[in-house]
Design an enzyme around this catalytic site. Sequence first.
Site, short mmCIF file in Angstrom:
data_model
loop_
_atom_site.label_atom_id
_atom_site.label_comp_id
_atom_site.label_asym_id
_atom_site.label_seq_id
_atom_site.Cartn_x
_atom_site.Cartn_y
_atom_site.Cartn_z
N GLU A 85 -13.06 31.82 48.57
CA GLU A 85 -13.31 31.58 47.15
C GLU A 85 -12.70 30.27 46.67
O GLU A 85 -13.38 29.43 46.11
CB GLU A 85 -12.74 32.74 46.33
CG GLU A 85 -13.70 33.90 46.25
CD GLU A 85 -13.10 35.11 45.56
OE1 GLU A 85 -11.88 35.17 45.41
OE2 GLU A 85 -13.88 36.00 45.20
N GLU A 326 15.99 45.57 19.66
CA GLU A 326 15.82 45.58 18.22
C GLU A 326 16.41 44.35 17.55
O GLU A 326 15.83 43.76 16.66
CB GLU A 326 16.47 46.84 17.64
CG GLU A 326 15.55 47.62 16.75
CD GLU A 326 16.11 49.00 16.48
OE1 GLU A 326 17.32 49.17 16.51
OE2 GLU A 326 15.29 49.91 16.25
#
Lengths: 592, 105
Positions: A85, A326
């Site tokens: 490819e 957080e």
Amino acid sequence: MRVVKQIGFIMTKLHKKQQLITFEQLPKTPTGITGLDEITGGGLPNGRPTLICGEAGCGKTLMSLEFIVRGATEFNEPGVFMAFEEKADELASNVASLGFDLIKLQDDKKLRLDHVHIDRSEIEETGEYDLEGLFIRLGFAIDSIGAKRVVLDTLENLFSGLSNQIILRAELRRLFTFLKEKGVTAIITGEKGDGSSLTRQGLEEYVSDCVILLDHRVINQISTRRLRVVKYRGTQHGTNEYPFLIDEDGISVLPVTSLRLEKEVSSERISSGIPSLDSMFGGKGFFQGSSILVSGTAGTGKTSIAASFANEVCGNKKRCLYFAFEEAPKQILRNMKSINLDLQKHIDNGLLEFHASRPTLYGIEMHLVAIYKIIKRFKPAAVILDPITNLITVGSVSEVKSMLIRLIDFLQDEQITVMFTALSLNTVVSEQTDEGVSSLVDTWLLVRDIESNGERNRGLYIMKSRGMSHSNQVREFTITDKGLSLVDVYLGPDGVLTGSAREAQKLREKTGVALREFAITRKDKEILRRRMMLESKIASLQAEFESTEEELNKIYLEEELKQDIIERNRQEITDIRRGNADTLKSKSKRKK
Amino acid sequence: MTEQNQLPLDQGENQFFRLRLFVIGASPNSVRAIANLKIICERYLKPNYELEIIDVYQQPLIAREEQIIALPLLIKKSPGVERKLIGDMSNTDKVLKGLGIFTES
């Protein structure tokens, strides 16, 4: 990993001996890809072809290329990469970001890249042919560097370039025989076909030894790649779907690490950083290598507990990793300064590391891998995840749980203490946390709001703590500018009191004491006064008595004197009457 | 040449065919390909052609340079663009088409 390398070593030795010794177990070639060797029990079947199939973009080329590169760099097994490819230079630049220097490997004769170009429009088929050209190329490439590994990526492109299916299929069969004869461990990649077929051209019917299926799924906008060993003839292998990850270090597959529970355990204890909390655990703190869950509602001080633990670990000159989901590290540092925790100095000493990321940054598995990798690099004594609740946004409950199981397993294997914080949404003490990890952890602390008298106070419980005596009492958890501490909740006549109610009760008690003391002193004084009064009274009575006595005495004496005088007078009168002066004189003498 | 009326109609006189045929030893396909190609060349191209027959077994490096996969392979270097023909050249029509030669028939 060491075991895997040993296997590799043994196998390279075997190759030299022409495999004279027959092993009961199938010889395997380690791939060097993190986790894959564990799933396959040592690697791919040695000297046989393996099929890796999957949809476009799921990492087939990369996985096979990493197999070659790792072979060349780690196991000293040169490899041939035949690309149908991509061109060689395209490949090289594609994987340069992963730190694979294909050009250098090629120069060192460790690797040979061969790009096979097929274009149907350029080729006219004029009759019978075969793929001997491909065989010659491949054979030459293998022989020129003494390759042990071969990758054909993607072989199916032959089908688009050449039209004669009958010839192609016959030649494919011959190709696999050829590869086996060459004794190379080969990977053939294939695009996933429609429906249930693994590859579009049915390559799986030629490659019968080992088939690995890659999958790339996007669930809730977050993509996860997964790997499954569909078939592996002649050996045991993990059969589950394992998530894997492509990052700057290549591919990492994450097997559910230890299916067996055969962990080493430590009975050493480490402090929680809060002396009064340690005293709830018999004065010593947590077990080394245990897992601790701190759950509670919003604003109950979970992060403060975690930071205080981190501070303690670093204070003992051990390393600590803090994963924040957080808050930003700077934010945590600033906030913790307000409770007298200076974490910056530990960062400067290199003992503490923060890793902050939003959970949505990547999928749950990626988080796990990221955590794995950082832990492997940093080798901490303790890890903090704050909070795990946010992970739920990127995965389902079961996914998060499965991830945490693996994480806890991994950490316990490494004897790393881990502290999770979790936000519980309901104020009622539930038996399970949202993530359902409470059964996995060794120690579970629950911080809870206690509401009364129009104020909120924090109460801390130890829900469980395996293998150590621990207090069953609720403690009031206070956060002051001096740090964290636990106060015994006040058990008064009106029940459990916390916060200002507790303070008020204390004050009331203090007042009571003062009043009582005052009353006592007043009474003492009274007694004293009374005593003095009585004593003075006694004195005056005594004086009175004395004067009375004197009076009485005086009367008595006067009486006697008077009588004496009367007597004398009478005698004298008698004498005088008798005229007897001499008698008078003698009588007076006798009286004396 | 003018007497070769089978030559492509639209092409000039100085068409010179440079052909390279890659074969592998004496495999049946190779032998057939050589035989078939020789017939075609003699019939349609003579004498304006140059045919080089290469045994890939002898020169394996060339397989990579020329992007050889299927064999036998005929590469037309000139005239015009490079063309590749694979197979044993038994289908004459296809060979001629591949070489850019159009027969009248």
